[in-house]
Design a protein around this motif. Structure first.
Motif, PDB file in Angstrom:
ATOM      1  N   ARG A 151       9.532 -50.795 -18.937  1.00  0.00           N
ATOM      2  CA  ARG A 151       8.559 -51.316 -19.901  1.00  0.00           C
ATOM      3  C   ARG A 151       8.748 -52.817 -20.113  1.00  0.00           C
ATOM      4  O   ARG A 151       7.766 -53.568 -20.197  1.00  0.00           O
ATOM      5  CB  ARG A 151       8.685 -50.565 -21.236  1.00  0.00           C
ATOM      6  N   LYS A 152       9.989 -53.248 -20.206  1.00  0.00           N
ATOM      7  CA  LYS A 152      10.258 -54.676 -20.405  1.00  0.00           C
ATOM      8  C   LYS A 152       9.727 -55.493 -19.233  1.00  0.00           C
ATOM      9  O   LYS A 152       9.134 -56.565 -19.410  1.00  0.00           O
ATOM     10  CB  LYS A 152      11.763 -54.904 -20.569  1.00  0.00           C
ATOM     11  N   ALA A 153       9.916 -54.971 -18.009  1.00  0.00           N
ATOM     12  CA  ALA A 153       9.447 -55.686 -16.823  1.00  0.00           C
ATOM     13  C   ALA A 153       7.921 -55.670 -16.723  1.00  0.00           C
ATOM     14  O   ALA A 153       7.309 -56.622 -16.212  1.00  0.00           O
ATOM     15  CB  ALA A 153      10.066 -55.065 -15.573  1.00  0.00           C
ATOM     16  N   LEU A 154       7.296 -54.603 -17.203  1.00  0.00           N
ATOM     17  CA  LEU A 154       5.844 -54.486 -17.126  1.00  0.00           C
ATOM     18  C   LEU A 154       5.117 -55.272 -18.208  1.00  0.00           C
ATOM     19  O   LEU A 154       3.931 -55.611 -18.039  1.00  0.00           O
ATOM     20  CB  LEU A 154       5.430 -53.013 -17.236  1.00  0.00           C
ATOM     21  N   LEU A 166       4.932 -45.634 -20.891  1.00  0.00           N
ATOM     22  CA  LEU A 166       4.924 -46.900 -20.156  1.00  0.00           C
ATOM     23  C   LEU A 166       4.355 -48.058 -20.961  1.00  0.00           C
ATOM     24  O   LEU A 166       4.700 -49.216 -20.705  1.00  0.00           O
ATOM     25  CB  LEU A 166       4.112 -46.750 -18.862  1.00  0.00           C
ATOM     26  N   VAL A 167       3.456 -47.762 -21.905  1.00  0.00           N
ATOM     27  CA  VAL A 167       2.789 -48.815 -22.683  1.00  0.00           C
ATOM     28  C   VAL A 167       2.987 -48.533 -24.163  1.00  0.00           C
ATOM     29  O   VAL A 167       2.445 -47.557 -24.695  1.00  0.00           O
ATOM     30  CB  VAL A 167       1.280 -48.885 -22.345  1.00  0.00           C
ATOM     31  N   ARG A 187      10.323 -38.502 -10.069  1.00  0.00           N
ATOM     32  CA  ARG A 187      11.197 -37.680 -10.905  1.00  0.00           C
ATOM     33  C   ARG A 187      11.269 -38.279 -12.308  1.00  0.00           C
ATOM     34  O   ARG A 187      10.968 -39.452 -12.528  1.00  0.00           O
ATOM     35  CB  ARG A 187      12.594 -37.619 -10.285  1.00  0.00           C
ATOM     36  N   GLU A 188      11.689 -37.457 -13.251  1.00  0.00           N
ATOM     37  CA  GLU A 188      11.825 -37.923 -14.627  1.00  0.00           C
ATOM     38  C   GLU A 188      12.891 -39.003 -14.694  1.00  0.00           C
ATOM     39  O   GLU A 188      13.968 -38.884 -14.107  1.00  0.00           O
ATOM     40  CB  GLU A 188      12.194 -36.758 -15.545  1.00  0.00           C
ATOM     41  N   GLN A 189      12.582 -40.105 -15.409  1.00  0.00           N
ATOM     42  CA  GLN A 189      13.505 -41.222 -15.524  1.00  0.00           C
ATOM     43  C   GLN A 189      14.321 -41.117 -16.806  1.00  0.00           C
ATOM     44  O   GLN A 189      13.906 -40.496 -17.797  1.00  0.00           O
ATOM     45  CB  GLN A 189      12.738 -42.547 -15.525  1.00  0.00           C
ATOM     46  N   SER A 190      15.470 -41.773 -16.813  1.00  0.00           N
ATOM     47  CA  SER A 190      16.285 -41.833 -18.024  1.00  0.00           C
ATOM     48  C   SER A 190      15.628 -42.766 -19.027  1.00  0.00           C
ATOM     49  O   SER A 190      14.788 -43.606 -18.679  1.00  0.00           O
ATOM     50  CB  SER A 190      17.687 -42.336 -17.677  1.00  0.00           C
ATOM     51  N   SER A 191      16.020 -42.641 -20.280  1.00  0.00           N
ATOM     52  CA  SER A 191      15.452 -43.508 -21.317  1.00  0.00           C
ATOM     53  C   SER A 191      15.783 -44.970 -21.056  1.00  0.00           C
ATOM     54  O   SER A 191      14.963 -45.868 -21.308  1.00  0.00           O
ATOM     55  CB  SER A 191      15.964 -43.082 -22.701  1.00  0.00           C
ATOM     56  N   ASP A 192      16.976 -45.242 -20.533  1.00  0.00           N
ATOM     57  CA  ASP A 192      17.355 -46.621 -20.223  1.00  0.00           C
ATOM     58  C   ASP A 192      16.480 -47.188 -19.108  1.00  0.00           C
ATOM     59  O   ASP A 192      16.032 -48.340 -19.178  1.00  0.00           O
ATOM     60  CB  ASP A 192      18.826 -46.690 -19.811  1.00  0.00           C
TER      61      ASP A 192
END
Length: 372
Positions: A241-244, A268-269, A230-235
């Protein structure tokens, strides 16, 4: 029924809606198939193969459009083609018409019926018709090859007299059908593969292919409609992204396949993440064709972009790059759908018939010119 197949006119489209094999299935069931001359040429299917399967070859679209009950297609119809349809004609394809856009108004005027294969429900009965999955499989395989082609290093571990070459590290983001096929392809080529997906079903699927699943400190979710994320929130995306980021920086190749049907692809990137990758590294973004942007901030559909020594490849209609097998799979999906939607050799055509069939009800966008 009289069933038509035209040469696809959308840019970069090389597939054909039916191959001789799938056309033959429909002909064996009692239908007639009319194919525009050259319609299968880009997918390596010539007119003679269609003739041998029992199809009739027409020289022009006009010879077909005015004499069929059903038009099969891959991409969205253009307005000029839609306007030539005989009133009441049914259309089956992947790109559904949207109200107020493209040929939608013309199809309404022609009292057309439209079945959109991308709205197929993920149920057992519909598996043989699942064109999204078959084409995603093609795209995922191609993405693995593109990553290997663009990376100026070996994928596999090689032990030579000149020394040992370590295997490439490949990170796959998104573990749906395309992502899993990208993982399998990269593994077969000898890379060390890691992957991540926010769906709670993903770890088992990733590990079953011999890849390492990245367990991050981010929220997981149960699969949404059709098994998609499902679509994720911006937060939530920001935390993801920080974890990746450290895994992206360490990868030789990153393949992104994340998509949410009907929504923008998740970012994501970022450019900052790309700048921390080693020069010579590669990002392959299968979602670059999304009109709102792909999974990588820097990707452009159909282009290779270089940024701080990193190559970012943006996919554009990737299944068409392997048009032969993509068409064979798509044609099988199309034939299965048409045969399942027929009663006594005629396509479902009344509101009651459509509503009574779970697949028809999900896929029917237009019924005799009225949006459903």
């Amino acid at each position: 029924m009289q069933i038509g197949v035209l040469t696809e006119t959308a840019p970069y489209e090389r597939r054909v809606a039916l191959t001789p094999e799938s056309a033959g299935r429909l002909i064996a069931a009692g239908h007639s198939v009319y194919v525009q001359s050259g319609a299968g040429r880009a997918a390596d299917e010539d007119d003679d193969a269609f003739r041998e399967a029992g199809a009739m070859i027409a020289r022009t679209p006009e010879e077909i459009l005015g004499n069929i009950d059903l038009l099969t297609g891959v991409g969205q119809l253009d307005q000029q083609t839609a306007a030539k349809l005989t009133p009441g004609t049914a259309v089956v394809g992947l790109a559904s018409p949207k109200e107020g856009r493209g040929p939608a108004g013309v199809l309404v005027d022609r009292h057309a019926t439209f079945f959109a294969l991308e709205q197929l429900p993920r149920i057992t009965r519909a598996q043989s018709m699942d064109a999204l999955s078959s084409q995603a499989m093609v795209a995922g395989y191609r993405a693995g090859l593109v990553a290997a082609e663009r990376l100026p290093r070996f994928f596999p571990l090689l032990m030579t007299a000149a020394g040992t070459v370590p295997p490439a590290r490949v990170l796959v983001l998104g573990a749906g059908v395309a992502g899993l096929q990208a993982i399998a392809t990269a593994k077969r080529l000898g890379a060390v593969v890691e992957a991540h997906d926010v769906r709670d079903s993903a770890p088992e699927e990733v590990r079953s292919l011999g890849a390492r699943f990245l367990t991050l400190d981010v929220e997981t979710q149960t699969s949404g409609s059709g098994g998609y994320a499902r679509e994720q929130s911006s937060d939530a995306l920001s935390r993801q992204r920080k974890a990746l980021a450290p895994y992206v920086a360490a990868a030789d190749a990153v393949i992104t396949t994340a998509a949410v049907p009907g929504k923008p692809a998740p970012l994501l990137v970022t450019a900052d993440m790309v700048e921390k990758m080693r020069p010579g590294s590669v990002v392959v973004d299968l979602a670059a064709d999304n009109p709102h942007g792909g999974n990588c901030e820097l990707s452009r559909p159909g282009e290779d972009v270089r940024h701080h020594g990193v190559l970012i490849h943006g996919g554009r209609n990737v299944p068409s790059e392997l048009a032969g097998h993509a068409s064979r799979l798509y044609g099988a999906n199309m034939a299965a759908f048409v045969l399942a939607m027929c009663r006594d050799g005629v396509l479902l055509s009344t509101p009651e018939e459509v509503a009574a069939d779970e697949i028809a009800a999900a896929c029917c966008v237009l019924l005799k010119g009225e949006f459903r």
